[in-house]
Enzyme design. Structure first.
Site, PDB file in Angstrom:
ATOM      1  CE  LYS A 284       3.424  -6.383   3.368  1.00 13.62           C
ATOM      2  NZ  LYS A 284       2.866  -7.229   2.290  1.00 13.62           N
TER       3      LYS A 284
HETATM    4  C1  5RP Z   1       2.156  -4.478  -1.653  1.00  8.76           C
HETATM    5  C2  5RP Z   1       2.064  -5.508  -0.696  1.00  8.76           C
HETATM    6  C3  5RP Z   1       2.477  -6.978  -1.256  1.00  8.76           C
HETATM    7  O1  5RP Z   1       1.652  -8.240  -1.050  1.00  8.76           O
HETATM    8  C4  5RP Z   1       3.483  -7.285  -0.455  1.00  8.76           C
HETATM    9  O2  5RP Z   1       4.304  -6.154   0.093  1.00  8.76           O
HETATM   10  C5  5RP Z   1       4.376  -8.068  -1.294  1.00  8.76           C
HETATM   11  O3  5RP Z   1       5.406  -8.696  -0.661  1.00  8.76           O
HETATM   12  P1  5RP Z   1       6.984  -8.535  -0.951  1.00  8.76           P
HETATM   13  O4  5RP Z   1       7.394  -7.117  -1.117  1.00  8.76           O
HETATM   14  O5  5RP Z   1       7.522  -9.321   0.352  1.00  8.76           O
HETATM   15  O6  5RP Z   1       7.372  -9.373  -2.137  1.00  8.76           O
HETATM   16  O7  5RP Z   1       1.515  -5.631   0.346  1.00  8.76           O
HETATM   17  O8  5RP Z   1       1.898  -3.504  -1.049  1.00  8.76           O
END
Ligand code: 5RP
Length: 293
Positions: free
Chosen positions: A205
């Site tokens: 991710k």
């Molecule tokens: C933090 C994460 C969070 O779950 C995710 O990135 C948060 O989602 P968003 O930024 O879309 O609100 O992985 O590292």
């Protein structure tokens, strides 16, 4: 370790050439994995489109009650039909989602910081592999802090999670962390995503950045892109469209769905873009038609 002096700059990404070691299985880099791993990956990545819409609601693990996530029990059943995978903590998922309504699960397994601290880069592995198996998790998500104070311990956590996952055929999702003071350049993301993939993660991710297409091309496993801070809906749909065009295998979106004025319709529009090839303009029109926004 290689001598870094006079290091050449990487530049031959060949983005126009599809990933080569793909025979037989559609998830990037997963061709040589065993049946169980492929089964979990098929739960996450839609076999028709090859892509995924993950819904991230693990914010509570360091932010506590978050705007839009006050009542998971009310929100999650509404979103379930329109996303492929729920990314959350075991506490949130077990307490608030009925098993029959739950989608694929990306189980957040690291923890240890809270938003009250300045340095969030020190975490531990908080969930035993046995509990990930009991929850039938489709992957385990680990925060990885490349270039931060907690780099060594987060790589140690990640290795232990991947090793356990390999024993029981559960993929690992390496989450590339970005701190307040950390760079968000393509140079950083090329380094971090590649380190995370070469550690053995089956999914990474990461974030959108300049030259994202090069980051995606150089990463031998699928990259799902985080939504990040809340944007106007039109811009968030553009983000989803743009990263998919540039080689992302999906999005892992939190605030841009759950803080939208219309979370369900937003999830539907994102899904149309990711799975059905709608442009961002078409996705926006679809969203407006549904919401009369
Ligand atoms: C933090 C994460 C969070 O779950 C995710 O990135 C948060 O989602 P968003 O930024 O879309 O609100 O992985 O590292």
């Amino acid at each position: 370790m290689a001598d870094l002096e006079g290091l050449k700059v990487a530049k031959d990404y060949h983005q126009e050439i599809p990933f080569a070691n793909q025979n037989g299985f559609y998830v990037k880099g997963a061709n040589s994995l065993d049946w169980g791993m492929k089964r979990h990956l098929s739960n996450i990545f839609n076999p028709k489109s090859g892509k995924t819409v993950m819904f991230a609601f693990d914010h509570g693990y360091f932010m506590g009650s978050t705007a839009g996530l006050e009542r998971l029990d009310l929100l999650l059943p509404k979103l379930a039909p329109y996303v492929d995978c729920f990314m959350g903590t075991r506490g949130a998922i077990r307490s608030s989602v009925a098993p029959e309504l739950c989608r694929a699960v990306a189980l957040r397994v690291t923890s240890g910081s809270s938003m009250l601290q300045d340095d969030l880069s020190h975490e531990v592995v908080a969930v035993d592999i046995e509990d990930a198996i009991r929850m039938n998790a489709d992957c385990m998500a680990s925060q990885t802090f490349i270039g931060a104070d907690g780099q060594l311990s987060s790589i140690d956590n990640l290795s232990r999670i991947i090793n356990a996952g390999m024993r029981y055929s559960i993929p690992t999702l390496g989450v590339c962390a970005v701190g307040k003071d950390m760079e968000r350049t393509d140079r950083f993301f090329k380094l971090a995503t590649r380190i995370i993939a070469e550690m053995g993660c089956q999914i990474v991710k990461s974030y959108d950045c300049e030259n994202f297409e090069e980051v995606a091309a150089a990463c031998p496993v699928p990259i799902v892109v985080a939504g990040g801070k809340k944007l106007p809906e039109r811009e968030a749909l553009h983000l989803a469209y743009d990263v998919i065009q540039k080689g992302a295998a999906g999005v892992d979106m939190g605030r841009n769905i759950f803080q939208s004025t219309h979370p369900v319709e937003m999830a539907m529009a994102v899904s149309k873009i990711v799975h059905e090839g709608l442009t961002d303009a078409q996705g926006w029109e679809f969203f407006q038609d549904l919401t009369h926004a």
